[in-house]
Design an enzyme around this catalytic site. Structure first.
Site, short mmCIF file in Angstrom:
data_model
loop_
_atom_site.label_atom_id
_atom_site.label_comp_id
_atom_site.label_asym_id
_atom_site.label_seq_id
_atom_site.Cartn_x
_atom_site.Cartn_y
_atom_site.Cartn_z
N GLU A 28 0.85 -1.20 0.00
CA GLU A 28 0.00 0.00 0.00
C GLU A 28 0.88 1.25 0.00
O GLU A 28 2.01 1.21 0.53
CB GLU A 28 -0.89 -0.02 1.26
CG GLU A 28 -1.77 1.21 1.41
CD GLU A 28 -2.85 1.05 2.49
OE1 GLU A 28 -2.88 0.01 3.18
OE2 GLU A 28 -3.67 1.98 2.62
N ASN A 73 -6.68 1.57 2.81
CA ASN A 73 -7.38 2.83 3.06
C ASN A 73 -6.93 3.91 2.08
O ASN A 73 -7.69 4.80 1.72
CB ASN A 73 -7.15 3.29 4.49
CG ASN A 73 -7.71 2.31 5.51
OD1 ASN A 73 -8.60 1.51 5.20
ND2 ASN A 73 -7.22 2.37 6.74
N GLU A 174 -12.61 -1.82 2.30
CA GLU A 174 -13.23 -1.65 3.63
C GLU A 174 -14.28 -0.54 3.65
O GLU A 174 -14.25 0.35 4.51
CB GLU A 174 -12.14 -1.40 4.69
CG GLU A 174 -11.23 -2.59 4.87
CD GLU A 174 -10.28 -2.50 6.07
OE1 GLU A 174 -10.16 -1.42 6.69
OE2 GLU A 174 -9.64 -3.53 6.38
N TYR A 245 -7.03 -8.93 11.42
CA TYR A 245 -5.73 -8.82 12.09
C TYR A 245 -5.90 -9.25 13.54
O TYR A 245 -6.93 -9.00 14.14
CB TYR A 245 -5.24 -7.36 12.07
CG TYR A 245 -4.98 -6.82 10.69
CD1 TYR A 245 -3.79 -7.08 10.03
CD2 TYR A 245 -5.93 -6.04 10.04
CE1 TYR A 245 -3.55 -6.57 8.76
CE2 TYR A 245 -5.71 -5.53 8.76
CZ TYR A 245 -4.51 -5.80 8.13
OH TYR A 245 -4.27 -5.31 6.87
N GLU A 293 -6.62 -9.22 3.27
CA GLU A 293 -5.77 -8.63 4.32
C GLU A 293 -5.83 -9.54 5.53
O GLU A 293 -6.91 -9.73 6.11
CB GLU A 293 -6.25 -7.22 4.73
CG GLU A 293 -5.92 -6.15 3.72
CD GLU A 293 -6.24 -4.74 4.22
OE1 GLU A 293 -6.07 -4.48 5.43
OE2 GLU A 293 -6.64 -3.92 3.39
N GLN A 350 1.26 -6.65 5.38
CA GLN A 350 1.62 -6.32 4.02
C GLN A 350 2.97 -6.96 3.69
O GLN A 350 3.32 -7.92 4.37
CB GLN A 350 1.63 -4.82 3.84
CG GLN A 350 0.25 -4.21 4.14
CD GLN A 350 0.11 -2.75 3.70
OE1 GLN A 350 0.94 -2.17 3.04
NE2 GLN A 350 -1.00 -2.14 4.12
O1 AHR Z 1 -3.14 -2.92 6.05
C1 AHR Z 1 -3.31 -1.75 6.78
C2 AHR Z 1 -4.73 -1.22 6.71
O2 AHR Z 1 -5.59 -2.11 7.35
C3 AHR Z 1 -5.33 -1.09 5.33
O3 AHR Z 1 -5.03 0.11 4.71
C4 AHR Z 1 -6.80 -1.17 5.62
O4 AHR Z 1 -7.51 -1.71 4.53
C5 AHR Z 1 -6.90 -1.99 6.87
O5 AHR Z 1 -7.70 -1.40 7.82
#
Ligand code: AHR
Length: 501
Positions: A28, A73, A174, A245, A293, A350
């Protein structure tokens, strides 16, 4: 004394052929992922385009097949047109998602060039936050149309004659999250995604599209969101996304390592919703899952609050992973493989510097985080057919979970290369696990390697200077009359590789 686990592997107990895109990752425009990560002109290892070759080497080691780009984002405020054409004419923009300044030195064509260097395809996201169907269809035309139209000729005028032929596209990011630029209700997003999907495919019918699912399983709109979005988009998309996450905030290792069970439940729930919409529509096709993600993310949350707004490429989301994180990442990979019949895309979020397996020092070396290893092992050795092992082993209860198997395992059979690989995490805190695995069905196979990632200190991290968390190949797996016997050390990640010789 060891605990005991039994497993049976059969060639015909198949989950599915694995789509290699399950080993995807994500870059990103955020923090030092692009600037100072993949791109650092002036670095001793930079190539003629400014790409760091040490990073390229490590990405190649991971054999990353697919990279999601440019957000995240970030994409919800991004004008793709800012990132094409002569670099000196590109605007510097206030980047609102992460409160930084985006220089636009790297854009679509530069990233596509980098992706080619690492042998990866790109999973391109379009902006459905501040933009909409017009910008989306124009970007598909710019990237994929051969020539003879305004945007394809614009690409050619930017020095890129051949179309990029990008196959996989994300319809925003998102969009259920109030933090998202252009946050929408499910009905608002569903309509926009449906219309964007329609015209994007009118430009290039060969593309595959991912509609946004929930930002995580705890979102209050979870489940209703997926159902509403798919009600609108079912005929136009191939995938629904999942993001998740985890973190060990309470320092409770038994509970932390069980979080992959929650991921498993999340996947099952989204499959059910996708199948409900299929049934409701009397549809023929399955909507598959793009877990685009996933990772551990919590170490850097406090330090990120101190970042000076509007800086260029500050160190954001730079989680330094420890050994226990590598174990959970291993279990998350096993969980994805268990669902290889429906999870066809997944992206470790990432890739470089930002919650990443690869870190870089400015003007210094690149180095491997602890999570690099399970990701590399599955990506390199986990191609083929995901098998469905029958497992019996002791279980435990933790704060949020009951009946957590101490053995988390799956196996991948590569018929073409005549290889069988077992991936296994021993979640037990105290004891090694004595594994007996019946592989009589794999006649003539021999153990070629038993890789183990273990460490006495759960909080041990790696750094640019040293790599105390690294795998060794001294595992003791051996075959006795069709029974594979191995000791899986307490709290360990294991890769047992067998081949027919
Ligand atoms: O990966 C970091 C962020 O986590 C990304 O930009 C977003 O899509 C998610 O909230």
């Amino acid at each position: 004394m060891s605990k005991k686990a039994k497993m049976i592997l059969e060639k015909d107990f198949k989950v599915s052929e694995i789509d290699n895109r399950i080993y995807g990752s994500f870059v990103e425009h955020l923090g030092r992922a692009v600037y100072g990560g993949i791109y650092e002109p002036g670095h001793p290892q930079a190539d003629e385009y400014g790409f760091r070759q040490d990073v390229i080497e490590m990405v190649r080691e991971l054999q990353v097949p697919l990279v999601r780009y440019p957000g995240g984002n970030f994409v919800s405020g991004y004008n793709w047109e800012d990132g094409v054409g002569p670099v000196e004419d590109r605007p510097r923009r206030l980047e609102l998602a992460w409160r930084t300044t985006e220089t636009n030195e790297i854009g679509t064509n530069e990233f596509m060039k980098w992706a080619k260097l690492v042998n990866a395809e790109v999973n391109m996201a379009v902006n459905l936050g501040t933009r909409g169907i017009d910008a989306a269809r124009n970007l598909v035309e710019y990237c994929n149309h051969p020539g003879g139209s305004y945007y394809s000729d614009l690409r050619i005028s930017h020095g890129v004659r051949e179309p990029h032929k990008i196959k996989t596209w994300c319809l925003g990011n998102e969009m259920d999250g109030p933090w998202q630029i252009g946050h929408k209700t499910a009905a608002e997003y569903g309509r926009v995604a449906q219309e964007a999907a329609k015209v994007m495919k009118w430009v290039d019918p060969s593309i595959e599209l991912v509609a946004c699912g929930s930002s995580n399983r705890s979102m209050p709109t979870f489940a209703d969101w997926e159902a509403t979005v798919l009600d609108h988009t079912y005929d136009h998309v191939e995938f629904i996304s999942l993001h998740q996450y985890y973190g060990n905030r309470d320092n409770d290792i038994s509970n932390y390592l069980a979080l992959s069970l929650e991921m498993d439940d999340f996947i099952k729930s989204v499959i059910s919703i996708a199948d409900y919409i299929k049934a409701k529509k009397r549809g023929k096709k399955n909507i598959n899952l793009s877990f685009d993600e996933w990772n551990v993310w919590y170490h850097s949350r406090e330090q990120d609050k101190l970042i000076e707004p509007w800086s260029v490429a500050p160190p954001q989301l730079e989680d330094i992973y420890n050994f226990e994180d590598a174990l959970l990442v291993g279990s998350m990979l096993i969980t994805l493989l268990k669902h290889a019949d429906r999870v066809k895309i997944a992206c470790l979020a990432q890739l470089v510097n930002v919650i990443a397996p690869i870190m870089t020092e400015e003007n210094g070396p690149a180095w491997k985080q602890t999570i690099f290893y399970p990701y590399m092992h599955t990506s390199v050795y986990g191609r083929g057919v995901a098998l469905n092992p029958i497992i019996s082993c002791p279980k435990y209860d933790s704060k949020d979970f009951t009946d957590v198997p101490v053995l988390d395992s799956t196996a991948v059979y590569n018929e073409e290369n005549e290889q069988l690989t077992i991936f296994a995490v021993n979640r037990d805190l105290q004891e090694g696990l004595h594994l007996e695995c019946d592989i009589r069905n794999f006649d003539g196979y021999k153990v070629i390697e038993h890789i183990v990632l273990e460490n006495d200190d759960l909080k041990q991290t790696n750094s640019a200077q040293s790599t105390p968390v690294a795998p060794h190949s001294n595992g003791n797996a051996e075959l006795e009359s069709g029974i594979l016997i191995a000791n899986l050390p307490k709290l360990s990640w294991n890769v047992i590789r067998l081949a027919k010789k």
